[in-house]
Design a protein around this motif. Structure first.
Motif, PDB file in Angstrom:
ATOM      1  N   GLN A 194     -43.701  13.946  19.717  1.00  0.00           N
ATOM      2  CA  GLN A 194     -44.510  13.904  20.928  1.00  0.00           C
ATOM      3  C   GLN A 194     -45.871  13.321  20.548  1.00  0.00           C
ATOM      4  O   GLN A 194     -46.637  13.951  19.830  1.00  0.00           O
ATOM      5  N   PRO A 195     -46.188  12.120  20.989  1.00  0.00           N
ATOM      6  CA  PRO A 195     -47.430  11.478  20.544  1.00  0.00           C
ATOM      7  C   PRO A 195     -48.662  12.110  21.180  1.00  0.00           C
ATOM      8  O   PRO A 195     -48.616  12.617  22.300  1.00  0.00           O
ATOM      9  N   GLU A 196     -49.769  12.056  20.428  1.00  0.00           N
ATOM     10  CA  GLU A 196     -51.058  12.491  20.965  1.00  0.00           C
ATOM     11  C   GLU A 196     -51.830  11.316  21.561  1.00  0.00           C
ATOM     12  O   GLU A 196     -52.514  11.466  22.561  1.00  0.00           O
ATOM     13  N   ARG A 197     -51.727  10.154  20.913  1.00  0.00           N
ATOM     14  CA  ARG A 197     -52.444   8.968  21.404  1.00  0.00           C
ATOM     15  C   ARG A 197     -51.510   7.765  21.411  1.00  0.00           C
ATOM     16  O   ARG A 197     -50.884   7.447  20.401  1.00  0.00           O
ATOM     17  N   ALA A 234     -49.972  12.877  26.479  1.00  0.00           N
ATOM     18  CA  ALA A 234     -50.668  12.021  25.511  1.00  0.00           C
ATOM     19  C   ALA A 234     -51.870  11.341  26.151  1.00  0.00           C
ATOM     20  O   ALA A 234     -51.918  11.131  27.370  1.00  0.00           O
ATOM     21  N   ASP A 281     -50.488   7.198  17.478  1.00  0.00           N
ATOM     22  CA  ASP A 281     -49.089   7.570  17.246  1.00  0.00           C
ATOM     23  C   ASP A 281     -48.135   6.459  17.651  1.00  0.00           C
ATOM     24  O   ASP A 281     -47.154   6.176  16.963  1.00  0.00           O
ATOM     25  N   TYR A 292     -45.018   9.939  28.471  1.00  0.00           N
ATOM     26  CA  TYR A 292     -45.750  10.867  27.599  1.00  0.00           C
ATOM     27  C   TYR A 292     -46.943  11.439  28.369  1.00  0.00           C
ATOM     28  O   TYR A 292     -48.093  11.070  28.132  1.00  0.00           O
TER      29      TYR A 292
END
Length: 293
Positions: A46-49, A71, A114, A68
């Motif tokens: 799961q990406p943050e950025r 994100a 990410d 996302y």
């Protein structure tokens, strides 16, 4: 690659002028966008950025934010009018940030991204070491780069039609998949995978293709382009040569699309600097305690 030189100011001007008309002509761009989204199946975190480089009018950025939702999604483009248009896709429920910037000088810290996504933008950049060096710099270790770009067969019919009337450069040139892949590896990106698809779009007449290219901002941006106005006789000759390629009462135009993904390098992996030397980067935390007294 030495004869491949793009005028970045011309690229910025072309896309700035096309901001209002772009989405009337972007059927191929939307199709290729779906290919990129399919590649995200390989990204299991799961990406943050998430950043969208060459975001244009923000359709791709909005799709990334939809996928996302938690994100931070940042749309980056060199053409400010495009980013202003992108505001219409950045809804208050699923907003994304819009930042004016260059792909070869991303306004982001090292190892802070990410997922780095770019749909049909990289073909307008001729400095591949700088481009992919930036991708490797901003990606977290194991972060995902995915992008699409045009290959050299793109607009081959239009290029051939012009070549029949003069030897000047009238159509932008695009780099071969192997040059792109080599540049990715040289920048330290891991395990690159590249694929090529060819699309043939058809038009009622050659001028309809030219109108579409102008509406997309995808007009000639090579430094070697003829600066003066093209004479009516040459232009008419090009149209006639293109008419001779008509198939089933339609004018064909080939688009060679390269899609690719790769992964951010591990901490400390060296990469080539602009002067040909190698650079390695480490986080401060990883260096703390490494010097024992």
């Amino acid at each position: 690659m030495s004869d491949f030189q793009v005028d970045p100011q011309r690229v910025r001007a072309n896309f700035s002028h096309a901001a209002a008309s772009y989405e009337q002509h972007d059927a191929l761009q939307r199709e290729v966008q779906q290919l990129l989204l399919e590649r995200l199946e390989f990204y299991l975190q799961q990406p943050e950025r998430v950043i969208d480089v060459g975001a244009g009018t923000g359709r791709g950025s909005a799709l990334l934010k939809k996928r996302y939702a938690k994100a931070q999604v940042i749309a980056i483009d060199t053409a400010l009018p495009m980013l202003r248009t992108a505001k219409s896709h950045a809804g208050w429920l699923k907003p994304f940030l819009r930042v004016c910037g260059e792909a070869t000088a991303l306004p982001l810290p090292d190892h802070s991204v990410d997922v780095l996504h770019s749909n049909l933008c990289f073909q307008w950049i001729d400095d591949l070491p700088a481009l992919f060096g930036e991708c490797a710099r901003v990606l977290k270790p194991g972060g995902m780069l995915l992008f699409s770009t045009f290959g050299p067969d793109t607009l081959r019919e239009l290029r051939a039609a012009w070549a029949s009337v003069d030897q000047h450069s009238h159509v932008s040139r695009f780099l071969d998949m192997h040059d792109v892949g080599d540049a990715m590896i040289a920048a330290g990106l891991r395990d690159p995978v590249l694929d090529v698809d060819r699309y043939t779009l058809t038009y009622s007449e050659p001028k309809a293709l030219l109108r579409e290219l102008k509406g997309l901002g995808a007009t000639h941006a090579d430094r070697g382009r003829e600066r003066g106005l093209t004479g009516k006789r040459h232009f008419q000759g090009m149209l006639e040569a293109y008419e001779a390629m008509r198939i089933n009462d339609r004018i064909p135009a080939t688009w060679e699309v390269v899609t690719a993904h790769a992964w951010g390098p591990p901490p400390g992996q060296s990469r080539r600097g602009k002067g040909g030397g190698e650079m390695a980067s480490f986080s401060i935390d990883s260096l703390r305690g490494s010097r024992r007294r």
